[in-house]
Design a protein around this motif. Structure first.
Motif: not given
Length: 397
Positions: A337-344, A113-118
């Motif tokens: 860089e690291v990315e999977n289905a839950s976080y980037w 639905e959406y991302y939350i960023y830091s």
């Protein structure tokens, strides 16, 4: 043939990886982790990825073990990995990453639905006593056009548009017998290699105009490269800009990266060099690089180069402080860089220090001549930083 700066800086930094990575055959890369059922599993994956992937642990003041002790029970209390607790989990991730020193760092907690960023750097720069909003590029253009109208600026060339996926603004001109170029990103490499009909491209005309001015102006007093509000880009752009002006090989900085899974497993510090292009103008007049708070990444690396040149000076404000290179991911090396289905996780692959041994990450490049941005004067038509650069060049005559 121009020497390729990109290879000179990176190949030395990554030599340790050739044999080391194969020793960890039982490691499941974070990018392959998935099917999380609890927030505790997401946290464990993220914490471990940062623990052995982050390149700045020896200078970062964040106590990562204390982070684990504090946040592991809080994520466990969130229970199942569902959207009902997504916002709460996002706030926890923002809290635990808020003090990280990597000024390229970006974390995204992902959902369908959406991302939350830091982005910790955006928190840090707000604390600086000279903080200001980004320079208005349209006003920069307006100021230049006003000087064209009154005759102070001649041989003006300007362009704006997409270079690949990046929007870029650039202009070059002659002012007070000084060659000037501004560009909002280091995207010249992409332009040169992927543009059809390059000679007729408006952005290329800005670039070509700059060097034509240098080549054909009798009594040229100096050169200004303006990288204010410049977010960086291609390392190889040094070959197309600064290397075209240099006279001698110059070490820019020292760089190192990780060579193992341990938090403090680092390779050696290696020199990062720049070389004059074969067709370099080898200018002897003053070369000034204009910088501000929002000069980032390649803007900062090139500023370190200018500081080391015998005719170079950096004028403006202490820069953003995001100097590390972005050139890999964990699947290729032990960092990045690291990315999977839950976080980037978007993070730097190298750590740098200047030729005096000073840390730059999270601090920025300190100018040789400090001139703070004056928004009121700028919006009224007077660019005090540019005028200071012109005064510096005039005083050197």
């Amino acid at each position: 043939m121009k020497k390729i700066f990109l290879l000179i800086c990176i190949s030395a930094a990554f030599l340790p990886f050739v044999s080391c990575q194969k020793q960890e055959v039982d490691l499941l890369p974070p990018s392959e982790e998935g099917n999380f059922t609890t927030w505790s599993e997401v946290f464990e994956s993220f914490w471990n990825a940062m623990n052995y992937n982050y390149v700045f642990w020896d200078i970062d003041e964040t106590d990562w073990d204390a982070v684990y002790g504090s946040y592991a029970p809080r994520f466990e209390a969130l229970g199942d990995y569902t959207m009902s607790t997504f916002d709460e989990a996002g706030e926890l991730f923002q809290e635990m990453t808020s003090g990280l020193v990597d000024h390229h760092y970006l974390f995204a907690l992902k959902s369908t639905e959406y991302y939350i960023y830091s982005q910790p750097a955006q928190i840090e720069i707000l604390t600086r006593d000279y903080y200001h909003e980004a320079m208005d590029i349209q006003q920069l253009i307006n100021n230049a056009q006003a000087e064209v109208a009154n005759g102070r600026i001649t041989q003006f060339s300007g362009a704006a548009g997409y270079v690949g996926d990046s929007y870029m603004v650039a202009m070059s001109y002659l002012i007070d017998n000084v060659a000037y170029i501004y560009f909002s990103g280091f995207h010249w490499t992409y332009l040169m290699y992927y543009t059809d009909n390059l000679e007729s491209n408006a952005m290329y005309q800005v670039y070509r105009n700059f060097f034509d001015i240098i080549d054909n102006t009798p009594g040229l007093k100096g050169v200004i490269i303006d990288v204010r509000n410049n977010g960086g880009g291609y390392l190889n752009d040094l070959n197309l800009m600064h290397s075209m002006l240099m006279s001698e090989p110059t070490q820019i900085m020292w760089m190192r990266t990780k060579n193992g899974l341990g938090r403090y497993d680092y390779g050696p510090w290696t020199p990062c060099m720049a070389y004059p292009a074969e067709d370099s103008r080898r200018i002897q007049v003053p070369l000034v690089q204009l910088v501000d708070l929002n000069s980032v990444s390649m803007s900062e690396m090139s500023s370190l180069l200018v500081k080391e040149l015998p005719n170079g000076a950096v004028i403006g404000e202490r820069t953003y402080g995001g100097l590390g290179a972005l050139m890999g991911n964990f699947d290729y090396s032990y960092t990045g860089e690291v990315e999977n289905a839950s976080y980037w996780i978007y993070t730097t692959t190298t750590m740098g220090k200047d030729m005096q041994g000073n840390r730059v990450e999270g601090i920025g490049v300190i100018p040789d001549v400090e001139v703070l941005f004056d928004r009121e004067s700028f919006m009224a038509g007077t660019d005090v930083q540019l005028e200071a650069a012109l005064d510096y060049i005039e005083s050197a005559q």
